[in-house]
Design a protein around this motif. Sequence first.
Motif, short mmCIF file in Angstrom:
data_model
loop_
_atom_site.label_atom_id
_atom_site.label_comp_id
_atom_site.label_asym_id
_atom_site.label_seq_id
_atom_site.Cartn_x
_atom_site.Cartn_y
_atom_site.Cartn_z
N SER A 168 -8.30 -10.54 8.68
CA SER A 168 -7.83 -11.02 7.39
C SER A 168 -8.81 -10.63 6.30
O SER A 168 -9.98 -10.32 6.57
N GLU A 169 -8.34 -10.66 5.05
CA GLU A 169 -9.20 -10.33 3.94
C GLU A 169 -10.31 -11.36 3.78
O GLU A 169 -11.45 -11.04 3.47
N SER A 170 -9.97 -12.63 3.98
CA SER A 170 -10.96 -13.70 3.87
C SER A 170 -11.64 -13.90 5.23
O SER A 170 -10.99 -13.93 6.27
N LYS A 171 -12.96 -14.04 5.21
CA LYS A 171 -13.70 -14.24 6.45
C LYS A 171 -13.33 -15.56 7.12
O LYS A 171 -13.39 -15.68 8.35
N TRP A 172 -12.94 -16.56 6.32
CA TRP A 172 -12.58 -17.85 6.90
C TRP A 172 -11.33 -17.74 7.75
O TRP A 172 -11.16 -18.49 8.69
N ARG A 173 -10.46 -16.79 7.42
CA ARG A 173 -9.23 -16.63 8.20
C ARG A 173 -9.49 -15.87 9.50
O ARG A 173 -8.61 -15.77 10.34
N ASN A 174 -10.69 -15.33 9.65
CA ASN A 174 -11.10 -14.69 10.90
C ASN A 174 -11.95 -15.64 11.75
O ASN A 174 -12.76 -15.22 12.55
N PHE A 175 -11.72 -16.93 11.53
CA PHE A 175 -12.51 -17.96 12.22
C PHE A 175 -12.40 -17.83 13.73
O PHE A 175 -13.37 -18.04 14.46
N ASP A 176 -11.21 -17.49 14.23
CA ASP A 176 -11.01 -17.38 15.67
C ASP A 176 -11.87 -16.27 16.26
O ASP A 176 -12.46 -16.43 17.35
N PHE A 177 -11.96 -15.15 15.54
CA PHE A 177 -12.72 -14.01 16.06
C PHE A 177 -14.22 -14.35 16.15
O PHE A 177 -14.85 -14.14 17.19
N PHE A 178 -14.77 -14.89 15.08
CA PHE A 178 -16.20 -15.18 15.07
C PHE A 178 -16.55 -16.36 15.97
O PHE A 178 -17.66 -16.44 16.49
N THR A 179 -15.60 -17.27 16.16
CA THR A 179 -15.83 -18.37 17.10
C THR A 179 -15.97 -17.84 18.52
O THR A 179 -16.88 -18.23 19.27
N LEU A 180 -15.07 -16.92 18.90
CA LEU A 180 -15.17 -16.31 20.22
C LEU A 180 -16.45 -15.50 20.36
O LEU A 180 -17.08 -15.48 21.42
N LEU A 181 -16.84 -14.84 19.28
CA LEU A 181 -18.05 -14.02 19.32
C LEU A 181 -19.29 -14.86 19.61
O LEU A 181 -20.25 -14.39 20.23
N VAL A 182 -19.26 -16.13 19.19
CA VAL A 182 -20.40 -17.02 19.41
C VAL A 182 -20.29 -17.76 20.75
O VAL A 182 -21.28 -17.93 21.46
N LEU A 183 -19.07 -18.19 21.10
CA LEU A 183 -18.90 -19.05 22.27
C LEU A 183 -18.87 -18.29 23.59
O LEU A 183 -19.32 -18.83 24.61
N LEU A 184 -18.34 -17.08 23.61
CA LEU A 184 -18.22 -16.36 24.88
C LEU A 184 -19.55 -16.10 25.57
O LEU A 184 -19.63 -16.24 26.80
N PRO A 185 -20.63 -15.73 24.86
CA PRO A 185 -21.90 -15.56 25.58
C PRO A 185 -22.40 -16.85 26.21
O PRO A 185 -22.99 -16.83 27.30
N PHE A 186 -22.18 -17.99 25.54
CA PHE A 186 -22.58 -19.27 26.13
C PHE A 186 -21.79 -19.56 27.40
O PHE A 186 -22.34 -20.03 28.40
N ALA A 187 -20.48 -19.24 27.36
CA ALA A 187 -19.66 -19.44 28.56
C ALA A 187 -20.11 -18.52 29.69
O ALA A 187 -20.16 -18.93 30.86
N SER A 188 -20.45 -17.28 29.35
CA SER A 188 -20.91 -16.34 30.37
C SER A 188 -22.23 -16.78 30.99
O SER A 188 -22.40 -16.76 32.22
N PHE A 189 -23.16 -17.23 30.16
CA PHE A 189 -24.46 -17.67 30.66
C PHE A 189 -24.33 -18.95 31.49
O PHE A 189 -25.07 -19.14 32.46
N SER A 190 -23.38 -19.82 31.12
CA SER A 190 -23.19 -21.05 31.90
C SER A 190 -22.67 -20.72 33.30
O SER A 190 -23.10 -21.31 34.29
N GLN A 191 -21.74 -19.75 33.40
CA GLN A 191 -21.25 -19.34 34.71
C GLN A 191 -22.36 -18.69 35.53
O GLN A 191 -22.45 -18.89 36.75
N LEU A 192 -23.23 -17.92 34.88
CA LEU A 192 -24.35 -17.30 35.57
C LEU A 192 -25.33 -18.37 36.05
O LEU A 192 -25.90 -18.25 37.15
#
Length: 289
Positions: A44-68
Amino acid sequence: MASLSTNLTAFLIIAPIGIRRMVCSISLYLKNPSQYKSRIWYFSESKWRNFDFFTLLVLLPFASFSQLFFFLAFSGHPTFKFSFLNQSLVIFLFWVLLILINFRGSLGKFDTNEGFLYVFAGIGFLVEYMMNGRGVIGVGGMVYGILGGLGVLCGGCCLYLGFFPKAFFAEFMLSAGLILKATWVLQVGLSLYTDAFGFKGCDKVMILAGQGVTDVKCALEEDKLRGMALMNLVFIGHTIVVIVFSFVVFGVLHCNKRMRYGETSGPLLGEIGSERVQMMPTISEFEIE
């Protein structure tokens, strides 16, 4: 190794991605079907409307490290111990995909080919299929097998779009496949990890001692067969609901332009405009001739 909470979390992540992707792709297609080209991610033009993308960008490494971490700390059967490592690898692959998408969207000079990113995503889904439900047999194995088949569907669509980005039907199937995958993940959690939605005459998923496998323990073989037949019927119901929902979304967006994504502004409209400019000869060229 899963639970209702992990399956619910997966549903809350995958379902919005699938719905948003479906709305954006249909909106882009309806603007000009002849100029349609699939996007690896619809920014989206507004960064706030890309909230889902940046949320995944932050949360996925934590999920990966927790499984490890669970892999390193778990001292049980090797089959279940390495399932944590497999899940960590799958999550890590999709996190790398998001990083590549982010670089392509934020740095103009970093022109990563979207075909490569689609192929990478397809490989990620196929790796997920190979890791999905390992060590689960019986009714649980059949349920996870359906989930793995949906991963193959999404992976196949990604690979096809990697070579034919203008194939709208593949984009439509990918979006619908993600939504169906999300609803089925939730169904797996409800059917295998709760008593309220479990199978009649069967218990929740449990580890069979000394065998290193997981199964839904049923009192009678008849209960087991009935559970499998029921889950096949439930999956057909999920499929019908998702198909109807997909065509309803297409019809609503076709009739109401105001509900389309990026109808008046945003990068999608700009990308279409730039493609038209590249294909149309300029006035000066006609004057020279």
